[in-house]
Design a protein around this motif. Sequence first.
Motif, PDB file in Angstrom:
ATOM      1  N   LEU A 252      78.228 -55.420  30.815  1.00  0.00           N
ATOM      2  CA  LEU A 252      76.764 -55.378  30.766  1.00  0.00           C
ATOM      3  C   LEU A 252      76.303 -54.096  30.091  1.00  0.00           C
ATOM      4  O   LEU A 252      77.071 -53.139  29.961  1.00  0.00           O
ATOM      5  N   ASP A 270      73.267 -59.339  29.489  1.00  0.00           N
ATOM      6  CA  ASP A 270      74.555 -59.979  29.767  1.00  0.00           C
ATOM      7  C   ASP A 270      75.488 -59.823  28.569  1.00  0.00           C
ATOM      8  O   ASP A 270      75.092 -60.028  27.429  1.00  0.00           O
ATOM      9  N   VAL A 273      79.090 -62.461  31.209  1.00  0.00           N
ATOM     10  CA  VAL A 273      79.105 -63.044  32.556  1.00  0.00           C
ATOM     11  C   VAL A 273      78.714 -64.516  32.460  1.00  0.00           C
ATOM     12  O   VAL A 273      79.456 -65.408  32.889  1.00  0.00           O
ATOM     13  N   LEU A 280      70.660 -60.309  32.850  1.00  0.00           N
ATOM     14  CA  LEU A 280      71.181 -60.375  34.216  1.00  0.00           C
ATOM     15  C   LEU A 280      70.183 -59.767  35.195  1.00  0.00           C
ATOM     16  O   LEU A 280      69.419 -58.864  34.839  1.00  0.00           O
TER      17      LEU A 280
END
Length: 356
Positions: A252, A270, A273, A280
Amino acid sequence: MKRRDFIEHLGLASAMILMPGLAIAESDDHVSAFAKKLKPVGRTLEMEGYYVWCNSPIEGPDGKIHVFFSRWVASKKMGGWINGSEICHAIADTPESELKFQGVILAPRGPGFWDATTCHNPSIKKVDGKCCLFFMGNSNGKTNTKRIGLATADSLDGPWTRPDAPLLEAGKAGSWDDHCTTNPAFIKHPNGQYWLFYKSWNTAEYENSTDPLVKGNRKYGLAIADKLEGPYIKYSGNPVIDFSGKSNNAQLEDAFVWMDKGRFKMLARDMGVFNHQYGLYMESKTGKKWSEPEIGYFNADYYHINQPPPPKYLNKYGRFERPQLLFQNGKPTYMFTTSQGGKYMTASPFLFKIEG
């Protein structure tokens, strides 16, 4: 400028095609409550001849919206952020009205300075009555000298006092954070301490990486100080966010941290992920152990934001980076991001309203 005219000015025209390999289950199990409140408004602060990035907003004492952003000349293409970015100031009457350029406030200082070749990643905060601009500088036009600094002023209009040394250095050789310190995310803790979250990675991992998308693995650490100016001491349990145990070299960046009803909350970009297009969202009781990530926001295709096909040199087209929140009366009201494309096919801020 009226809302309708503003949106038409932003040129939301025909739906773009998803990037190859972008597939993710978008059930409610994955989507944060925060993401469901977002309504796209459109682009703003498009500057001919420049890429505009890292847009950090704050409401001034007069109710006007001040945005601190980085920019670099378009001739450098997307890579110019690392070796020619400068930090600027713009003001608007309201979050959705026209942002008017005020000037450059931090520019690379040249040989002999820690921020010789770039000034980037601005994040504006009001702390202890001071205007605090956290940012990243480097001294050689490369990633391995990226360091976080802090400039201060008595007013959002400056003048700004620039630091002679970085606020936070990289770790010792071989440590997880020996490459750099960057992407500052700051809060003043309710206990009176000053908390600085930062991104970094390991140099050997970076240099030896075979990942076709992203070299190395970016993680987040925490450094804590008893005074605003430091020294900032790194938390012994770092990194506080580490996705390296997940598949696809998940990681991240671009974290933004705030507190709400005694809980820490975080938005970030992101990097594997779910995919490399979304944002995120995470929460924490302590700021040191974080929840499993959910989707914090989506990409342009999801919101049916119409854009012309991208030129070949824009390979991050359609995603929103560097999320930063505007707070009004203590409540987050807008999310400022940045996105490639726009009128000049460079990059510019993209605004979302937070409803409910």
